[in-house]
Design an enzyme around this catalytic site. Structure first.
Site, PDB file in Angstrom:
ATOM      1  N   SER A 149      -5.151  13.274  -2.560  1.00 28.55           N
ATOM      2  CA  SER A 149      -4.036  12.357  -2.372  1.00 28.55           C
ATOM      3  C   SER A 149      -2.890  13.055  -1.620  1.00 28.55           C
ATOM      4  O   SER A 149      -3.088  13.527  -0.496  1.00 28.55           O
ATOM      5  CB  SER A 149      -3.595  11.809  -3.732  1.00 28.55           C
ATOM      6  OG  SER A 149      -2.790  10.659  -3.574  1.00 28.55           O
ATOM      7  N   HIS A 188      -9.618   5.898  -6.764  1.00 25.32           N
ATOM      8  CA  HIS A 188      -8.761   6.922  -6.165  1.00 25.32           C
ATOM      9  C   HIS A 188      -8.990   8.312  -6.740  1.00 25.32           C
ATOM     10  O   HIS A 188      -8.776   9.304  -6.043  1.00 25.32           O
ATOM     11  CB  HIS A 188      -7.286   6.527  -6.364  1.00 25.32           C
ATOM     12  CG  HIS A 188      -6.320   7.441  -5.691  1.00 25.32           C
ATOM     13  ND1 HIS A 188      -6.288   7.630  -4.324  1.00 25.32           N
ATOM     14  CD2 HIS A 188      -5.339   8.242  -6.198  1.00 25.32           C
ATOM     15  CE1 HIS A 188      -5.337   8.486  -4.014  1.00 25.32           C
ATOM     16  NE2 HIS A 188      -4.754   8.887  -5.120  1.00 25.32           N
TER      17      HIS A 188
END
Length: 279
Positions: free
Chosen positions: A103, A255
């Site tokens: 991320s 994610h």
């Protein structure tokens, strides 16, 4: 997984890091893992065991996160985070490394690759963030308000944290109380929110396509098709803008790639690094 945690002063900030895998003397490739927003080295605990037989691994807590110092003097920009990662290489006498960033950590890794192309030989981006501008001006102004850190603490306490986790993973069975507590523990300290306020204030926009075009190191992008935090459309933009990039996607994955697909991610990382070395 046995944790080998230590602290080291890097660029005037006390940094917590973990050392796993092969000893440096074995001269295996060195992986430096950089976590994402609101996270820490804890996020790599499931992935590391699948890589520790092949690499020397360091996992960092960035300033403001995890067990690292919540400094009021550190400048919390992506560029400065990248300089700290390079400073870590210097402090550990690491001439070269592969950065593995999740991320926000993926974006920091690309910043570092741009800053030190002779030191960062490859980058692995796990759902790497990108193409974001600075926070809106009114939010940056709000970061200067008295007691803003306490407001953020109140805001996070009011959120349904379990529901938040259910939104960022695709397989909800992976979300356990132990996992949630591991992510939440560092967020209970008011000093964390003081750092978060500074991150709001200091964080610049992500690397532009013009800069991305100049990054010549091989980049591996790994992405969950069901990622609702950093959608796969971001990966496709990276694929256009990075000169030497490989993209692999995973079905039924959100994610938190290191949590959701650790074995598959490790396999891709090994193949990527070994192919480059042999080539």
């Amino acid at each position: 997984m046995e944790s080998k945690g230590s602290f080291k002063k890097i660029n005037d900030v006390e940094i917590y890091y973990e050392h796993h895998g092969c000893p440096l003397k074995e001269q295996r490739p060195v992986l430096v893992m950089v976590h994402g927003y609101l996270s820490s080295a804890f996020s790599f605990r499931t992935l590391i065991p699948y890589l520790s037989d092949s690499f020397t691994i360091f996992a960092l807590d960035l300033p403001g996160f995890g067990q690292s110092e919540k400094s009021v003097k550190f400048f919390y920009s992506l560029d400065n985070y990248a300089r700290l990662v390079i400073g870590f290489l210097d402090a550990m006498a690491l001439k070269k490394a592969v950065l593995v960033g999740h991320s926000m950590g993926g974006q920091i890794s690309l910043y570092a690759a741009n800053q030190a192309p002779d030191r960062i030989v490859q980058v692995v981006g796990l759902s790497a963030s990108g193409y974001l501008g600075r926070l809106r001006l009114w939010l940056r102004w709000a970061s200067y308000l008295p007691f803003m850190s306490y407001y953020l603490q109140y805001f996070f306490r009011k959120k349904d944290i379990m529901q938040t986790f259910l939104e960022v993973v695709h397989n909800r069975d992976l979300v356990t109380n132990e996992m949630v507590e591991g992510y939440l523990a560092p967020l209970k300290n008011i000093d964390f929110y003081r750092s978060l306020v500074r991150l709001m204030r200091h964080r610049e926009g992500d690397l532009t396509p013009l800069v991305l075009h100049t990054i010549r190191q091989p980049v591996l992008l790994l992405w969950g098709i069901e990622d609702r935090v950093v959608p796969v459309s971001v990966a496709r933009r990276f694929k256009r803008d990075l000169p030497e990039v490989t993209l692999r996607t995973f079905e039924n994955t959100g994610h938190l790639l290191p949590e959701e697909k650790p074995e598959e991610v490790a396999t891709e990382i090994k193949s990527f690094i070994n192919q480059d070395v042999s080539g």
